[in-house]
Design an enzyme around this catalytic site. Structure first.
Site, PDB file in Angstrom:
ATOM      1  CG  ASP A  29      -2.017   1.010   1.171  1.00 42.21           C
ATOM      2  OD1 ASP A  29      -1.762   1.849  -0.020  1.00 42.21           O
ATOM      3  OD2 ASP A  29      -3.040   0.803   2.500  1.00 42.21           O
ATOM      4  CG  ASP A  30      -0.121   4.855  -0.151  1.00 41.70           C
ATOM      5  OD1 ASP A  30      -0.905   4.235  -1.160  1.00 41.70           O
ATOM      6  OD2 ASP A  30      -0.446   6.083   0.608  1.00 41.70           O
ATOM      7  CB  CYS A  69      -6.077   2.808  -1.131  1.00 38.48           C
ATOM      8  SG  CYS A  69      -4.650   3.706  -1.156  1.00 38.48           S
ATOM      9  CG  HIS A 127      -9.812   1.400   0.936  1.00 39.08           C
ATOM     10  ND1 HIS A 127      -9.017   1.750   0.617  1.00 39.08           N
ATOM     11  CD2 HIS A 127     -11.239   2.275   1.837  1.00 39.08           C
ATOM     12  CE1 HIS A 127      -9.505   3.124   0.367  1.00 39.08           C
ATOM     13  NE2 HIS A 127     -10.138   3.423   1.644  1.00 39.08           N
TER      14      HIS A 127
HETATM   15 CA    CA Z   1      -2.648   3.513  -1.317  1.00 40.44          CA
END
Ligand code: CA
Length: 447
Positions: A29-30, A69, A127
């Site tokens: 993530d990221d 995301c 998410h």
């Molecule tokens: Ca992300």
């Protein structure tokens, strides 16, 4: 003689009857484009990912379908541009909303794998909607352990916003966090493999870390490993990458120990580029070198990501340069599972196996598209080496990525025909999309 021919034909066609592979999707993530050893980082040690890369095809034009995301995850889990079903925003944490999540109209990756005979599990960040109807186990996963929101505090008991301090969720039941979250997700992934090793079904696991997404929180041991990084924020982020690397390593070791490495198809990507968040020094604490832009942008730094595909029994390690996208994971996995006939006709992703094995030298995709903020928002498209980017009403820009991966030299004036053709292709593609069906979270009020 006939018997010999029969035996020979069985031997020759043996791969057709080979056991279907396990499928492991690992999503960071990221993570910055340059922030892993196999991507060239000298600052952040990632020995486990590097080991995975050494037995993978590293896809140097590997993309995700969004630069933040939730939409990327919606694309990955359906094999379709998420714009086709209005999933263009991050859903806010709204347990009462039946619209803010992965549309129930969509057939999901795990539900198709389940039909193909797989045991399916998800560990980590979800998410894709807070309402119970969006729970992973309502969307095709047999098992789930993780954080249902868009992120989470990393240490048990840490204070933070409501979404980031929710109890973890195991199979629909709340459960307290017991340790550093990345490590706990790693343990759960290993436990999943343990539960499903030696069983009658192959397995599919979606391992979606929330690391190294903010909040910047890392264990002391990993902080010491990266003590050479002076900037405190970058150091903490780097330590979070190291913790994720170790958790992935525990999975890889489990696959080795159970002789499943050869016949497990592994995909690794980040869900978007590294965010542009200021380090103490004022520079960005993630590193997307050599790309322009960051998370939230349609420049390459937002959507081109570290991208590995490993399947040692079928795919030779190396480098693959043609554009590929996370939308391809679903059809590729179904084909690997021997269930090509179950690949839905409405996908945007393609089965990559003939391309990654070298059977086909053609490009898997004629063109790839991105859009942010709905119709009249920002667009980009890549065909061959040419990429068009248009932000809102601004004039479009055109880049030749074969010589200008950093998108520095706008060729739009020099190549008006190419600009026109790409704009027209975007217009056609857009006819098959919806405007966003739910809004993103409201910006926090400034105190
Ligand atoms: Ca992300």
């Amino acid at each position: 003689m006939i018997l010999r021919l029969l035996i020979l034909s069985l031997v020759v066609s043996a791969p057709l009857f080979a056991a279907p592979p396990n499928v492991l999707l690992i999503v960071a993530d990221d993570l910055g484009y340059h922030d892993a050893g196999f991507q060239g980082s000298k600052e952040i040690p990632t020995p486990e990912l590097d080991r995975l890369a050494s037995r993978s095809l590293r896809c140097t034009s590997g993309y995700v379908s969004h630069s933040f995301c939730s939409p990327t995850r919606a694309g990955l889990l359906t094999g379709r541009y998420q714009h086709r079903f209005g999933h263009e925003m991050n859903p806010a944490w709204l347990p009462e909303s039946t619209t803010a999540g992965l549309a129930l109209s969509e057939t999901t990756f795990p539900s198709l794998m389940k039909k193909a005979g797989y045991a399916t599990g998800a560990v980590g960040k979800w998410h894709l909607g807070a309402h119970p109807q969006f729970h992973p186990m309502k969307r095709g996963f047999d098992e789930y352990f993780g954080a249902l929101g868009g992120g989470h505090q990393y240490f048990p008991g840490d204070k933070g916003g409501a979404e980031y301090t929710l109890p973890l969720n195991r199979n629909g039941v709340e459960e307290p966090q017991t340790k550093y979250l990345t490590e706990q997700f790693g343990d759960e992934a290993v436990a999943f493999v343990d539960r499903h090793t030696g069983q009658s079904k192959p397995w599919m696991l979606y391992l979606a870390f929330n690391a190294p997404h903010t909040p910047l929180q890392a264990p002391a041991g990993w902080l010491e490993k990266v003590a050479h990084i002076k900037d405190e924020k970058r150091r903490t982020y780097a330590a979070m990458v190291c913790a994720m690397d170790a958790a992935i390593g525990s999975m890889l070791k489990k696959l080795d120990a159970t002789q499943q490495t050869e016949n497990t198809l592994i995909f690794f990507v980040s869900d978007n580029g590294g965010p542009n968040l200021a380090a103490k020094s004022g520079t960005n604490f993630t590193d997307n070198t050599p790309l322009r832009g960051a998370k939230g942008s349609l420049y390459e730094g937002g959507v081109r990501v570290p991208f590995l595909v490993s399947w040692p029994s079928r795919i030779k390690p190396g480098v693959y340069e043609q554009p590929v996208i996370a939308l391809d994971f679903l059809p590729t996995s179904l084909a690997a599972a021997g269930a090509k006939e179950s690949i839905p006709a409405n996908l945007d992703g393609v089965n990559l196996i003939p391309y990654l094995t070298g059977e086909s030298a053609e490009a898997p995709h004629d063109i790839l598209f991105w859009r942010m903020n709905g119709p009249r928002g920002d667009y980009s498209a890549r065909r061959g080496d040419l990429k068009l980017v248009r932000f809102g009403k601004a004039e479009p820009a055109l880049y030749d990525l074969s010589v200008d991966v950093g998108e520095t030299k706008d060729l739009a004036q020099e190549k008006p025909e190419e600009v026109k053709a790409l704009l027209s292709a975007i217009g056609e593609w857009e006819k098959g999309t919806l405007p966003p069906t739910f809004a993103g979270p409201k910006p926090k009020k400034k105190k």
